[in-house]
Design an enzyme around this catalytic site. Sequence first.
Site, PDB file in Angstrom:
ATOM      1  N   ALA A  62       5.280  73.699  -1.604  1.00 35.64           N
ATOM      2  CA  ALA A  62       5.683  71.708  -0.926  1.00 35.64           C
ATOM      3  C   ALA A  62       4.944  70.477  -1.901  1.00 35.64           C
ATOM      4  O   ALA A  62       4.039  70.697  -2.206  1.00 35.64           O
ATOM      5  CB  ALA A  62       5.911  71.711   0.253  1.00 35.64           C
ATOM      6  N   GLY A 107       5.473  77.416   0.155  1.00 38.32           N
ATOM      7  CA  GLY A 107       7.248  77.096   0.402  1.00 38.32           C
ATOM      8  C   GLY A 107       7.481  77.685  -1.082  1.00 38.32           C
ATOM      9  O   GLY A 107       8.980  78.200  -1.338  1.00 38.32           O
ATOM     10  N   GLU A 110       7.874  81.164   0.063  1.00 37.19           N
ATOM     11  CA  GLU A 110       8.818  81.587   1.372  1.00 37.19           C
ATOM     12  C   GLU A 110       9.906  80.685   0.773  1.00 37.19           C
ATOM     13  O   GLU A 110      11.016  81.354   1.456  1.00 37.19           O
ATOM     14  CB  GLU A 110       8.688  79.521   2.261  1.00 37.19           C
ATOM     15  CG  GLU A 110       6.650  79.393   2.614  1.00 37.19           C
ATOM     16  CD  GLU A 110       6.949  78.491   3.556  1.00 37.19           C
ATOM     17  OE1 GLU A 110       6.648  77.438   2.802  1.00 37.19           O
ATOM     18  OE2 GLU A 110       7.137  78.828   4.559  1.00 37.19           O
ATOM     19  N   GLU A 130      -1.520  77.304   2.972  1.00 37.05           N
ATOM     20  CA  GLU A 130      -1.669  76.018   3.764  1.00 37.05           C
ATOM     21  C   GLU A 130      -2.217  76.349   4.737  1.00 37.05           C
ATOM     22  O   GLU A 130      -2.666  74.620   5.068  1.00 37.05           O
ATOM     23  CB  GLU A 130      -0.280  76.257   4.418  1.00 37.05           C
ATOM     24  CG  GLU A 130       1.116  75.967   3.909  1.00 37.05           C
ATOM     25  CD  GLU A 130       1.855  77.013   3.303  1.00 37.05           C
ATOM     26  OE1 GLU A 130       0.918  78.390   3.304  1.00 37.05           O
ATOM     27  OE2 GLU A 130       2.884  77.174   2.963  1.00 37.05           O
TER      28      GLU A 130
HETATM   29  N1  CO8 Z   1       2.649  69.276  -4.751  1.00 39.80           N
HETATM   30  C1  CO8 Z   1       2.526  68.324  -6.027  1.00 39.80           C
HETATM   31  N2  CO8 Z   1       2.422  68.994  -6.948  1.00 39.80           N
HETATM   32  C2  CO8 Z   1       1.161  69.934  -7.375  1.00 39.80           C
HETATM   33  C3  CO8 Z   1       1.168  70.627  -6.767  1.00 39.80           C
HETATM   34  C4  CO8 Z   1       1.540  71.121  -5.001  1.00 39.80           C
HETATM   35  N3  CO8 Z   1       2.140  71.674  -4.284  1.00 39.80           N
HETATM   36  N4  CO8 Z   1       1.039  72.134  -7.259  1.00 39.80           N
HETATM   37  C5  CO8 Z   1       0.729  71.390  -8.198  1.00 39.80           C
HETATM   38  N5  CO8 Z   1       1.162  70.548  -8.571  1.00 39.80           N
HETATM   39  C6  CO8 Z   1       0.285  69.528  -9.891  1.00 39.80           C
HETATM   40  C7  CO8 Z   1      -0.630  68.637  -9.834  1.00 39.80           C
HETATM   41  O1  CO8 Z   1      -1.254  67.735  -9.051  1.00 39.80           O
HETATM   42  C8  CO8 Z   1      -0.802  68.502 -10.913  1.00 39.80           C
HETATM   43  O2  CO8 Z   1      -1.001  67.106 -11.485  1.00 39.80           O
HETATM   44  P1  CO8 Z   1      -1.130  65.873 -11.868  1.00 39.80           P
HETATM   45  O3  CO8 Z   1      -1.467  66.665 -13.392  1.00 39.80           O
HETATM   46  O4  CO8 Z   1      -0.325  65.109 -12.438  1.00 39.80           O
HETATM   47  O5  CO8 Z   1      -2.172  66.121 -11.299  1.00 39.80           O
HETATM   48  C9  CO8 Z   1      -0.113  69.884 -11.585  1.00 39.80           C
HETATM   49  O6  CO8 Z   1       1.064  69.997 -10.808  1.00 39.80           O
HETATM   50  C10 CO8 Z   1      -0.552  70.531 -12.419  1.00 39.80           C
HETATM   51  O7  CO8 Z   1      -1.371  71.230 -11.565  1.00 39.80           O
HETATM   52  P2  CO8 Z   1      -2.755  71.772 -11.803  1.00 39.80           P
HETATM   53  O8  CO8 Z   1      -3.485  71.105 -12.864  1.00 39.80           O
HETATM   54  O9  CO8 Z   1      -3.394  72.011 -10.110  1.00 39.80           O
HETATM   55  O10 CO8 Z   1      -2.702  73.084 -11.826  1.00 39.80           O
HETATM   56  P3  CO8 Z   1      -4.132  74.731 -12.147  1.00 39.80           P
HETATM   57  O11 CO8 Z   1      -3.255  75.259 -13.336  1.00 39.80           O
HETATM   58  O12 CO8 Z   1      -4.783  74.111 -12.265  1.00 39.80           O
HETATM   59  O13 CO8 Z   1      -3.793  74.907 -10.876  1.00 39.80           O
HETATM   60  C11 CO8 Z   1      -2.785  75.955  -8.871  1.00 39.80           C
HETATM   61  C12 CO8 Z   1      -1.988  76.208  -9.786  1.00 39.80           C
HETATM   62  C13 CO8 Z   1      -3.701  76.682  -7.990  1.00 39.80           C
HETATM   63  C14 CO8 Z   1      -1.077  76.254  -8.182  1.00 39.80           C
HETATM   64  C15 CO8 Z   1      -3.179  74.328  -7.825  1.00 39.80           C
HETATM   65  O14 CO8 Z   1      -1.891  73.786  -9.134  1.00 39.80           O
HETATM   66  C16 CO8 Z   1      -2.712  74.050  -6.901  1.00 39.80           C
HETATM   67  O15 CO8 Z   1      -2.976  74.788  -6.276  1.00 39.80           O
HETATM   68  N6  CO8 Z   1      -1.349  73.836  -6.159  1.00 39.80           N
HETATM   69  C17 CO8 Z   1      -0.973  73.776  -4.456  1.00 39.80           C
HETATM   70  C18 CO8 Z   1      -0.523  74.713  -4.215  1.00 39.80           C
HETATM   71  C19 CO8 Z   1      -0.024  75.131  -2.665  1.00 39.80           C
HETATM   72  O16 CO8 Z   1      -1.424  74.461  -1.735  1.00 39.80           O
HETATM   73  N7  CO8 Z   1       0.603  74.862  -2.652  1.00 39.80           N
HETATM   74  C20 CO8 Z   1       0.952  74.906  -1.167  1.00 39.80           C
HETATM   75  C21 CO8 Z   1       1.328  73.363  -0.560  1.00 39.80           C
HETATM   76  S1  CO8 Z   1       1.894  73.515   0.585  1.00 39.80           S
HETATM   77  C22 CO8 Z   1       3.537  74.115   1.506  1.00 39.80           C
HETATM   78  O17 CO8 Z   1       4.116  74.506   0.301  1.00 39.80           O
HETATM   79  C23 CO8 Z   1       4.380  73.820   2.426  1.00 39.80           C
HETATM   80  C24 CO8 Z   1       5.884  74.165   2.940  1.00 39.80           C
HETATM   81  C25 CO8 Z   1       5.922  73.365   4.233  1.00 39.80           C
HETATM   82  C26 CO8 Z   1       5.744  72.451   4.563  1.00 39.80           C
HETATM   83  C27 CO8 Z   1       6.527  72.026   5.413  1.00 39.80           C
HETATM   84  C28 CO8 Z   1       6.450  70.676   5.412  1.00 39.80           C
HETATM   85  C29 CO8 Z   1       7.794  69.668   6.123  1.00 39.80           C
END
Ligand code: CO8
Length: 256
Positions: A62, A107, A110, A130
């Site tokens: 998400a 997500g 998921e 999460e």
């Molecule tokens: N949301 C928004 N932006 C994201 C996300 C995300 N989940 N993941 C990556 N991005 C963006 C980063 O912010 C970055 O953007 P910017 O350059 O503008 O800062 C760009 O993508 C590249 O990401 P990174 O620089 O972080 O790339 P890396 O290669 O260093 O790292 C990772 C990759 C390990 C995947 C890292 O980006 C990360 O940890 N991302 C988050 C993963 C995560 O925690 N996902 C779970 C999200 S919560 C969820 O899915 C809950 C679902 C149910 C919710 C129900 C609610 C309604």
Amino acid sequence: MLPQLQFHDDLAVITLNRPEALNALSFSILDELHALIKTVKKSTARALIITGTGDKAFCAGADIKELMGRSRQEQQSGSEFGQEVFNQVENLPIPSLALINGYAFGGGLELALACTFRLATPNAKMGLPEIKLGLIPGYGGTQRLARVIGITRANELILTGKTIDAEQALQYGILNGVIDKSKALDEAVSFCQQFKGFSLPVLHFAKSAILRAFDVSLQDGLKIESNLSTLAYSLNDANEGMQAFIEKRAPSFKDQ
Ligand code: CO8
């Protein structure tokens, strides 16, 4: 930015298309996914592949930036909407395959778990992180991961938020296979071609019966199986399949 749907012969391919945010699922992307799944359902496609643009991510989950600052009611309806979209994927009458071509977190995993099958490239990394955000999965992860790999490993992945690679995911039973990165789409297409010659309604009966296995008692599940197996038997395709066996030839199913 929005996901794209393409048809290649009788195969539908949905590609998440937001590589700059690792294909993270904003609500507008979820909306579009909802519409695309409906289009696939109405189409003549015999299988669906879902994958992500670029070589880094299937889907990083998400959109965390969008999740911030929402009301409790918005959060509840957001979670329910995501669940509904993923239920639609799961309940498609045709087989679906997640081609996990990189990160699949939250997500993203998921969504993959709602597909019938999952193949990943060797660079794939996945998990339900999460807990590290002070959240728990909200798009079906707690329910589907436990069903797919069992409670012991689901607890391990969800309560620690740890990341696993493609080989571990294969060992855990999340994946059906790990495939060559350079010809990933070709391999996903040939995986789907395994179903090509089969009767579509019969594939649907099999898929529906398996899906109910965790929702009902064994007795009720056996009843569902018996009903669906009788429905399959009553189609012309069953006659054709058995006749072809006896005549030592390949069957020619007509989806009826
Ligand atoms: N949301 C928004 N932006 C994201 C996300 C995300 N989940 N993941 C990556 N991005 C963006 C980063 O912010 C970055 O953007 P910017 O350059 O503008 O800062 C760009 O993508 C590249 O990401 P990174 O620089 O972080 O790339 P890396 O290669 O260093 O790292 C990772 C990759 C390990 C995947 C890292 O980006 C990360 O940890 N991302 C988050 C993963 C995560 O925690 N996902 C779970 C999200 S919560 C969820 O899915 C809950 C679902 C149910 C919710 C129900 C609610 C309604």
